[in-house]
Design an enzyme around this catalytic site. Structure first.
Site, mmCIF file in Angstrom:
data_model
loop_
_atom_site.group_PDB
_atom_site.id
_atom_site.type_symbol
_atom_site.label_atom_id
_atom_site.label_comp_id
_atom_site.label_asym_id
_atom_site.label_seq_id
_atom_site.Cartn_x
_atom_site.Cartn_y
_atom_site.Cartn_z
ATOM 1 N N ASP A 438 0.853 -1.188 0.000
ATOM 2 C CA ASP A 438 0.000 0.000 0.000
ATOM 3 C C ASP A 438 0.892 1.242 0.000
ATOM 4 O OD1 ASP A 438 -2.954 1.045 0.636
ATOM 5 O OD2 ASP A 438 -1.501 2.248 1.762
ATOM 6 N N ILE A 439 0.618 2.176 -0.932
ATOM 7 C CA ILE A 439 1.386 3.427 -0.984
ATOM 8 C C ILE A 439 0.940 4.315 0.184
ATOM 9 C CG2 ILE A 439 1.920 5.473 -2.363
ATOM 10 C CD1 ILE A 439 1.412 3.809 -4.855
ATOM 11 N N GLU A 481 -4.718 2.340 -4.127
ATOM 12 C CA GLU A 481 -3.253 2.392 -4.123
ATOM 13 C C GLU A 481 -2.638 1.106 -3.619
ATOM 14 O OE1 GLU A 481 -4.682 4.209 -0.203
ATOM 15 O OE2 GLU A 481 -5.344 4.077 -2.296
#
Length: 571
Positions: A438-439, A481
């Site tokens: 996950d960004i 994301e």
């Protein structure tokens, strides 16, 4: 096809009449070409017998044919042809008068010695032609010519196009012509039959109407060719002379009708030219109804007019449809147009050969058949090309349905389709890892720098992850994301090493906005299969929990191992 053209041509060209008698044919010479220039003719006004016709010949009422093949058009009156044969050898010679046109209703030949009929034969539909011992799809009159001159009268009667190609062959020439016809017809029928069976099987398997109508088109072509070549009477309906008389116009209509239906479906006229599509399908009803009316009235001439009108319309219409569809951007119309032009060229060559504008031989006389054969081959190629193109479009559509349009990675659906069969293998179940990525703070990136910049971040991160993985690893965009990686044959230590490298490399990615350097980091959750976690949904759930633990622990880090719930379950 040999005689589609006779209607139009015979209406244009007239018969030259002359009172000069034709020269005698010498049996010492070979005559490989039609002998029309050696014939004289008399068009019957009232019914004549052979003796009466011979009297008119002596009175100079016959006129030279002046063509290699005499042609009188549709529904012409019966015609008498005269030929003088001179046997200048020292013994009687056997020769074959060969008329290479099967659709004539009745052909009668009379041999005269002075004013006396010494021999006669009747052949044709009205004379039970099927009883002929030669079993050849043509009219063949064998006769042993005595020394000196012999007068031969031939009476021809038919409402069909009366084209009369007459040959005088010795036995060797007759065998050569028969062998050529047998091999060429065998090749034609074999190839068309193979195409028909193949495309009908494709229709059964694929349920595409274009293949059905193409099969019907091929089947009607075969039946029509059987009818006008004479092979139908030899093989299929030997005891039905009445059907033979009606088969040609009826099969012409069914042939054109099936061709129009095929064109409508193949060119997708319903969507491109709906009005024209309705008109064409109306023709497929109108002309069969007109033919049924002609059959009920027992008017063959009317039936022939209907059949020829439709055939001439059909031949030109196919080219027009090909041009119109090509203008609409239909790629398959290229082959369709070339196929239609090839059949028209074949018809033109045969027509020109029949009327002596080009050399007449086996090849030019049967050029129409060659044109139609090229036509059906190109149509088969067009069907194959369109099927291949449709399958490619389906493949692309399926691929796009399984692909994230922004990052060009697999989407969640594709991930399951790829991973579930792999995870079903026992060896992979025991040693597989999943990474959830996950960004960090991605919503803030979008809000601060805009969605275009956020999309660029997603694409660059996706590319970095993809370039880091092995060939058998499965990467997908999980949503927003988040990314997910399935690592077959990967233990926990290897997964941790990969996750650490990804965290480090993502943090090093160069991002700038308005000359300002922006740092992007990612958090990763890791899980490795074991006896307690041996189902794919369970692995994904545990990896997701570890991901959120990594984010709660400060982000830009990895978290792995068994979750607390699983620990308790194991103990």
């Amino acid at each position: 096809m040999k005689w589609i053209f006779t209607l139009a041509i015979s209406l244009i060209l007239g018969l030259n009449v002359c009172i000069v008698q034709a020269d005698a044919l010498h049996l010492s010479e070979n005559h490989p070409e039609p002998i029309g220039y050696s014939l004289s003719q008399y068009v019957e006004k009232d019914r004549l017998n052979a003796s009466q016709a011979f009297e008119l010949l002596k009175k100079g009422k016959f006129s030279p044919v002046n063509q290699s093949i005499s042609n009188y058009g549709i529904n012409a009156k019966p015609v008498w042809l005269h030929l003088t044969i001179n046997n200048d050898a020292s013994e009687p010679l056997n020769r074959v008068l060969h008329i290479d046109n099967y659709w004539l209703d009745e052909v009668s030949a009379f041999w005269f010695d002075n004013d006396t009929i010494v021999h006669f034969e009747h052949q044709g539909d009205l004379s039970l032609y099927y009883q002929q011992s030669a079993m050849q799809p043509s009219f063949n009159f064998n006769y042993s010519y005595p020394i000196g001159k012999t007068d031969v009268l031939i009476r021809v009667q038919t409402p069909d196009p009366m084209a009369i190609p007459v040959y005088l062959f010795n036995q060797k020439e007759m065998l050569q012509k028969s062998a050529f016809n047998n091999y060429s017809y065998g090749f034609l029928y074999g190839a068309i039959t193979a195409l028909l069976i193949y495309n009908f099987i494709l229709f059964i398997g694929l349920r595409l109407k274009s293949y059905l109508f193409y099969s019907l088109y091929l089947g009607n072509f075969l039946m029509l060719h059987f009818a006008y070549s004479g092979h139908g009477s030899l093989w299929l309906w030997p005891n039905s002379p009445l059907w033979q008389q009606w088969s040609i116009p009826l099969l012409m209509v069914t042939f054109c009708t099936s061709g129009i239906l095929f064109a409508c479906h193949f060119l997708r006229l319903k969507f491109q030219l709906p009005t024209l599509n309705r008109i064409l399908k109306s023709l497929c009803i109108i002309f069969p109804v007109l033919m049924l009316m002609a059959v009920m009235l027992q008017d063959r001439v009317l039936g022939l007019i209907f059949a020829f009108d439709l055939m001439l319309l059909f031949s030109g219409l196919m080219i027009v449809l090909g041009v119109l569809s090509l203008n609409f951007g239909n790629i398959s119309a290229r082959f369709f147009l070339i196929a239609s032009i090839s059949s028209m060229l074949g018809i033109a060559v045969t027509c020109l050969a029949v009327w002596n504008y080009i050399p007449f031989n086996h090849f030019t006389y049967r050029a129409a058949e060659v044109g139609f054969f090229i036509d059906v081959l190109l149509l088969a190629l067009a069907l194959t090309e369109r099927f291949r193109r449709v399958e490619n479009e389906k493949t692309i559509a399926e691929k796009m349905a399984n692909m994230d349009p922004l990052t060009r990675l697999n989407n969640r659906r594709a991930f399951y389709q790829l991973v579930e069969p792999m995870f079903a293998e026992e060896k992979i179940q025991k040693s597989a890892s999943i990474l959830m990525i996950d960004i960090d703070l991605f919503k803030g990136i979008n809000d601060t720098y805009g969605h275009n910049f956020g999309d660029a971040v997603l694409v660059k991160v996706a590319t970095l992850i993809r370039d880091t993985l092995r060939k058998d690893d499965v990467l997908a965009r999980w949503g927003g994301e988040e990314f997910i990686i399935f690592l077959p044959h990967t233990q926990e230590q290897e997964a941790n090493t990969l996750a650490a490298r990804l965290c480090e490399n993502i943090a090093k990615l160069p991002f700038t906005q308005s000359q300002r350097k922006i740092n992007v980091t990612a958090s990763i959750g890791i899980v490795t299969s074991c006896s307690a976690i041996n189902q794919l949904p369970m692995l994904i759930e545990v990896a997701d929990k570890h991901l959120y633990q990594a984010k709660r622990s400060g982000r830009n880090q990895i978290c792995g191992g068994l979750s607390p719930d699983v620990n308790r379950a194991v103990s």
